[in-house]
Each structure stands twice: as C-alpha cells, then as structure tokens.
Design a protein around this motif. Sequence first.
Motif, short mmCIF file in Angstrom:
data_model
loop_
_atom_site.label_atom_id
_atom_site.label_comp_id
_atom_site.label_asym_id
_atom_site.label_seq_id
_atom_site.Cartn_x
_atom_site.Cartn_y
_atom_site.Cartn_z
N PRO A 120 0.86 -1.20 0.00
CA PRO A 120 0.00 0.00 0.00
C PRO A 120 0.89 1.24 0.00
O PRO A 120 1.53 1.56 1.00
CB PRO A 120 -0.80 -0.14 1.30
N MET A 121 0.92 1.95 -1.10
CA MET A 121 1.83 3.08 -1.26
C MET A 121 1.07 4.41 -1.31
O MET A 121 -0.07 4.47 -1.78
CB MET A 121 2.66 2.92 -2.54
N MET A 122 1.73 5.45 -0.84
CA MET A 122 1.17 6.81 -0.90
C MET A 122 2.25 7.76 -1.39
O MET A 122 3.38 7.73 -0.92
CB MET A 122 0.67 7.29 0.47
N TYR A 123 1.88 8.62 -2.34
CA TYR A 123 2.79 9.69 -2.76
C TYR A 123 2.69 10.85 -1.76
O TYR A 123 1.58 11.22 -1.33
CB TYR A 123 2.43 10.19 -4.16
N LEU A 124 3.82 11.40 -1.39
CA LEU A 124 3.88 12.57 -0.53
C LEU A 124 4.43 13.74 -1.34
O LEU A 124 5.33 13.57 -2.17
CB LEU A 124 4.79 12.34 0.68
N ALA A 125 3.92 14.94 -1.10
CA ALA A 125 4.40 16.14 -1.78
C ALA A 125 4.64 17.23 -0.74
O ALA A 125 3.75 17.54 0.06
CB ALA A 125 3.37 16.62 -2.81
N LEU A 126 5.83 17.79 -0.74
CA LEU A 126 6.14 18.92 0.13
C LEU A 126 6.35 20.16 -0.73
O LEU A 126 7.31 20.23 -1.50
CB LEU A 126 7.40 18.66 0.96
N SER A 127 5.44 21.12 -0.63
CA SER A 127 5.66 22.42 -1.27
C SER A 127 6.30 23.33 -0.24
O SER A 127 5.89 23.36 0.93
CB SER A 127 4.34 23.02 -1.75
N TYR A 128 7.31 24.08 -0.66
CA TYR A 128 8.06 24.90 0.29
C TYR A 128 8.50 26.20 -0.36
O TYR A 128 8.56 26.32 -1.60
CB TYR A 128 9.27 24.14 0.84
N ASP A 129 8.80 27.18 0.48
CA ASP A 129 9.27 28.49 0.02
C ASP A 129 10.79 28.42 -0.10
O ASP A 129 11.49 28.35 0.91
CB ASP A 129 8.84 29.57 1.02
N HIS A 130 11.26 28.46 -1.33
CA HIS A 130 12.70 28.29 -1.58
C HIS A 130 13.51 29.48 -1.04
O HIS A 130 14.73 29.40 -0.94
CB HIS A 130 12.94 28.12 -3.08
N ARG A 131 12.83 30.58 -0.70
CA ARG A 131 13.54 31.70 -0.08
C ARG A 131 14.02 31.34 1.32
O ARG A 131 14.98 31.91 1.83
CB ARG A 131 12.63 32.93 0.00
N VAL A 132 13.29 30.41 1.96
CA VAL A 132 13.59 30.03 3.34
C VAL A 132 14.26 28.66 3.40
O VAL A 132 15.19 28.43 4.17
CB VAL A 132 12.29 30.01 4.19
N VAL A 133 13.74 27.74 2.60
CA VAL A 133 14.17 26.34 2.67
C VAL A 133 14.97 25.97 1.43
O VAL A 133 14.51 26.17 0.30
CB VAL A 133 12.94 25.40 2.78
N ASP A 134 16.18 25.44 1.63
CA ASP A 134 16.98 24.94 0.51
C ASP A 134 16.50 23.56 0.10
O ASP A 134 15.80 22.87 0.86
CB ASP A 134 18.46 24.88 0.90
#
Length: 497
Positions: free
Chosen positions: A458-472
Amino acid sequence: MATDVRVPTLGESVTEATVATWFKKPGDAVAVDDMLCELETDKVTVEVHAPVAGKLIEIVAPEGTTVGVAALLAQISAAGAASEPQKKSAKAAASVKEDKMIDVMVPALGESVSEATVATWFKKPGDAVAQDEMLCELETDKVSVEVPAPAAGVLAEILVAEGATVAAGARLAVISADGAGVVAAPVATAVAPAKAKDVEDSPAAKKAMAEAGIARDAIAASGRDGRVMKEDVAKAVASGVAAAAVAAPATPITVPRAPVLADDVAREERVKMTRLRQTIARRLKDAQNTAAMLTTYNEVDMSGVMALRNEYKDVFEKKHGVKLGFMSFFVKACCHALKEVPEVNAEIDGTDLVYKNYVHMGVAVGTPSGLVVPVLRDADGMGFSAIEKKIAELGVRARDGKLSIAEMQGGSFTISNGGVYGSLMSSPILNPPQSGILGMHKIQDRPVVVAGQIVIRPMMYLALSYDHRVVDGKGAVTFLVRVKEALEDPRRLLMDL
C-alpha cells in the motif's frame, strides 16, 4: 456627558503602543467611526475610531505617548447636548423603547476583522422569534457568523438587507417584545466602496514607502477604506517589489471573458463569490506571486502504519473514546521532522527569518463553503489520542461553520489530505506566511521492489511544497525523507530517531 476614547485590544501578547498621529484636534467635530488617531505597536499599526458623534473636547495622550490597553486617549462630547428637561424627556422615552424594542447588533467579528456581509436572513418582519433563535448569518473573509435573537418577541424591522456590508457593532434589526411596530424588510442594497482618492494613508506607511522607494500603487492595501498600512509596505518589500516600481501608476489588469454565444448565456448561472471563496482565491494567488514556491515528492510504504493501526485500533478507541486514524501518524511524523529541519517551520518577516520553537499544525479541511485550515496548537507536545480528538472536534466545527477566528490563526505548518477525495498526486499551495505544506494522497496498492523481490504494497505519494527563499533543496528533501522513515517504521517516533 463626555464619552471616553480608549486604547483598543492590541492583539495577542501586545500590551502597549505608541500614539503615532492624531488626525483630529480638540474642538473638531467628529462622526461615528471617524478615524481619530493611529497607534503603533512592535507588530502592527492600529487605528482608533470615534465611538460616537460629537466634538473632540480633550486629547489626553498626545503624539509620542506610550499607552497600555484600555488607557484613556481622549474624550468626546455628545452631539447636540439637550437641556435638562429635554434629557429627562428623552430618558423617559428611551426607557419606554427599551422596555419594548430590542436592537439586534453585529457581534464581535474577531481580531483584525472589521466588517461582514449579511448572507442570509432566516426570519422576516412579523415572524415570532425565541431567545437565542438564529436570525441571520453573516460572512466575513474568514468565517461565517451566526446572529441569535437577544430576546424573545416579534422581529419588528430588518435594518440591513442581504448582500449589504456591515461593520462590527452595527444595528441589524429590531425585535419588539410586545409585537408592535412591524416594518417591511429593506430592499437589498450594496454598500458603495470608499473613494480611494479621499483616503489618507498611514503616516508610518508613507515614510516606509519613501524609504523603500516603492510606489503606492504597487502595494496591496489592507487598512480601512483602502488605506496603506506600515505592515503592507513591509510585505511588499519582503515579496521583492523593486524600487523601480516607482514608475507610472499601475493600471488594474483584468482578463476579459471569452465571447459566449447568446444561447449559452441563457443556460448559465451567475453566482457571486462568497467572501470566504474570494479570500481563498486571493490568498492562494498571493502565495504564488510572493513565495519562491517549489515542490518535492517522495512515496511512503504505509504497511507499517496500517499494521500498527489494525493491531491497536480497537483498544485505542475503547480507552480514548476516539478512532485511531492516519492523520495522527502524519502529524507526529511532521513534528518529528520539523525538529531536524526547523527552517520548514519558519517564516519571513521583512528581512528577518523567524524560527518557531513550537509547532502549530494546520490541518486543511474541506467544507461546503470552501477550504479552511483549523490549527492544532502545540501539536509537538500532543499524544496520538489528543491529536485525534482535536482533529475530530475541529473537523465537525469546520463543517458546521462554527470555527472561531482564533482557531484558524497562528499555524506554522500545514498538512493537506487530498487522498480523502481520491487524489493520487498533487502539488499543494503554501498557506502564507508559512514556508511548508505537506500533501497526503490516496493509498493505493502498487508493485514495488523489496529485497530484490517484486511485492504489492500500500503506497502513498507525498508532496512537500516549500518556500525556496527560506528552505533549501537539501532541507526540503531531508524533511520529506524523515517523514517517510517515521511512517514506514512508526517505532522511530517512540524512540525519537
């Protein structure tokens, strides 16, 4: 008789302010809601408006004075002071009215919310009402607010029609305790917007615009009647509005609708967007325009979580009175990962980065009115049962439109579960000013390779959207890997690994 003008509530954890500017002087006539002065705190600029009409007779706290909450700022004498006999007569008349007629007022709308739109009246003039029976529903740009009857009687008059905009504390209707004085409902009229050319921007905002070299038209105004505030300028600077924007005045850009055949127009339905939907649209577009948004993906084998849940779900529900869902595992996994990658839990404030030593977890909830994000405060200190109980409570309140303003403020990170609607993959949009949002998706059996063997998991895709100004990129990938590791082996959460 003089009316006191006092310092309003300044916001959470703010106890004092400085009087920045007085816009009126002693002897000036003032109308209800006229702006008298402006206060500045270390966080925001606060406007102080006249509570009554009359004459400003005294300024107690001049410009530059530091004042606390509820401190006396000035005094206003009531307009048209009556003679003593007239006062007695008026008092007697008011007493008779108070005995029979009860005003229905706009309730407090929450911090930073000054107006609302009358969405629906559930009663009409002449209808009998019981105390606390719902009379109408108001919509702000954040939540819906129900207005109950303050007393039993007959709804004598509706003063504000559906679709009109009202300020906090305004009169909505009148209830007659004895059933007298019934008046027909008013025709719906929209409140005309204030003319921008007559609006005076905050002095602090003018100074900030001059220092930053930013044109007024390049800034989204949030103040009363379209005034630009100091914090609006700070947001514009943070979003990278260039000094070159001081050029020609900006012209509003509208995208015209494509031509539509007359026959098609007759089969269309045009519905005005609710204030909540307008706010959702504006905030999501602002997030795209402001943040350097990027999304990274991974997938997680949910076998470990599902096995642990199946093993303990019955005893968990028996002991804690709530079902053990998947969301508590994700909340715990994210809190665990945020400790290692704190920049995902940070935000930009002007030229500063604010790192938060707490996790206020936003959990996106779909409602009939649109998406709302209630917040689990201090989620990093909560156990599985506390998380599940709070999510269940907030979910019910969200769907019923009962969430308070405070329950949707202050989030530092958000989880959005599109999987409940069948989404297999998506790129979530940031919830400003947060720097990260995790998207969960549908659990689906897929063939994967484990120890050299093809197996179904049983698989799930995860997506992390982030602000590249803060997070590399390294931090974003590390965060998502830590969430994956914690979910694939939930024992890591118990041992803080």
